[in-house]
Design a protein around this motif. Structure first.
Motif, PDB file in Angstrom:
ATOM      1  N   ARG A 166       0.822  -1.215   0.000  1.00 35.78           N
ATOM      2  CA  ARG A 166       0.000   0.000   0.000  1.00 35.78           C
ATOM      3  C   ARG A 166       0.850   1.256   0.000  1.00 35.78           C
ATOM      4  O   ARG A 166       0.486   2.253  -0.608  1.00 35.78           O
ATOM      5  N   SER A 167       1.994   1.217   0.701  1.00 32.99           N
ATOM      6  CA  SER A 167       2.794   2.430   0.861  1.00 32.99           C
ATOM      7  C   SER A 167       4.212   2.301   0.319  1.00 32.99           C
ATOM      8  O   SER A 167       4.907   3.298   0.175  1.00 32.99           O
ATOM      9  N   GLY A 168       4.671   1.070   0.085  1.00 34.33           N
ATOM     10  CA  GLY A 168       6.050   0.850  -0.322  1.00 34.33           C
ATOM     11  C   GLY A 168       7.010   0.819   0.856  1.00 34.33           C
ATOM     12  O   GLY A 168       8.212   0.666   0.681  1.00 34.33           O
ATOM     13  N   ALA A 169       6.497   0.959   2.079  1.00 30.83           N
ATOM     14  CA  ALA A 169       7.344   0.913   3.271  1.00 30.83           C
ATOM     15  C   ALA A 169       7.715  -0.529   3.593  1.00 30.83           C
ATOM     16  O   ALA A 169       6.942  -1.456   3.347  1.00 30.83           O
TER      17      ALA A 169
ATOM     18  N   GLU B 142       2.672  -7.672  10.133  1.00 24.55           N
ATOM     19  CA  GLU B 142       1.880  -7.834   8.914  1.00 24.55           C
ATOM     20  C   GLU B 142       1.159  -6.534   8.611  1.00 24.55           C
ATOM     21  O   GLU B 142       0.501  -5.973   9.487  1.00 24.55           O
ATOM     22  N   PRO B 143       1.249  -6.043   7.367  1.00 28.45           N
ATOM     23  CA  PRO B 143       0.469  -4.841   6.995  1.00 28.45           C
ATOM     24  C   PRO B 143      -1.021  -5.124   7.080  1.00 28.45           C
ATOM     25  O   PRO B 143      -1.463  -6.262   6.907  1.00 28.45           O
ATOM     26  N   GLY B 144      -1.771  -4.084   7.349  1.00 24.00           N
ATOM     27  CA  GLY B 144      -3.217  -4.218   7.408  1.00 24.00           C
ATOM     28  C   GLY B 144      -3.837  -4.366   6.025  1.00 24.00           C
ATOM     29  O   GLY B 144      -3.139  -4.330   5.008  1.00 24.00           O
ATOM     30  N   PRO B 145      -5.133  -4.526   5.970  1.00 20.25           N
ATOM     31  CA  PRO B 145      -5.809  -4.670   4.673  1.00 20.25           C
ATOM     32  C   PRO B 145      -5.788  -3.359   3.879  1.00 20.25           C
ATOM     33  O   PRO B 145      -5.593  -2.287   4.451  1.00 20.25           O
TER      34      PRO B 145
END
Length: 106
Positions: A48-51, A99-102
């Motif tokens: 989502r952010s590339g982070a 873990e990244p969120g949805p």
């Protein structure tokens, strides 16, 4: 990913390393260590952010979540290390996974 190829994040007991490959995966560039001296158990790229989010464990500073949006040139850290509320009587000894969120929750 400077060349548009694959990115591998390598967590080690001595920090985090990145391997950036070219598209045919014939050439790889190594960078790091980042979070030097900390045990890195997991790193994940947030699409989502590339982070890149990282969990790191240090015998001195405890367990923390860190992230970079520029492949290690600069780092941000959570305001506090993850912990249980004081009334639970438990402590966080290590972090193993992040873990990244949805996509619906940027």
């Amino acid at each position: 990913m400077a060349r548009g190829g694959p990115l591998l994040a390598l967590g080690t007991p001595k920090g985090l390393f990145f391997l950036e490959g070219d598209r045919p995966r014939r050439r790889w560039d190594l960078s790091g260590p980042f979070l030097e001296g900390e045990e890195v158990n997991h790193a994940v790229l947030d699409p989502r952010s590339g982070a890149v989010y990282v969990v790191a464990n240090s015998p001195w500073f405890g367990s923390q979540v860190a992230w970079t949006r520029d492949l290690g040139a600069s780092w941000s850290y959570g305001r506090e290390n993850p912990r249980f509320s004081a009334d639970r009587g438990m402590t966080v000894e290590r972090l193993w996974h992040v873990e990244p969120g949805p996509a619906s929750r940027p």
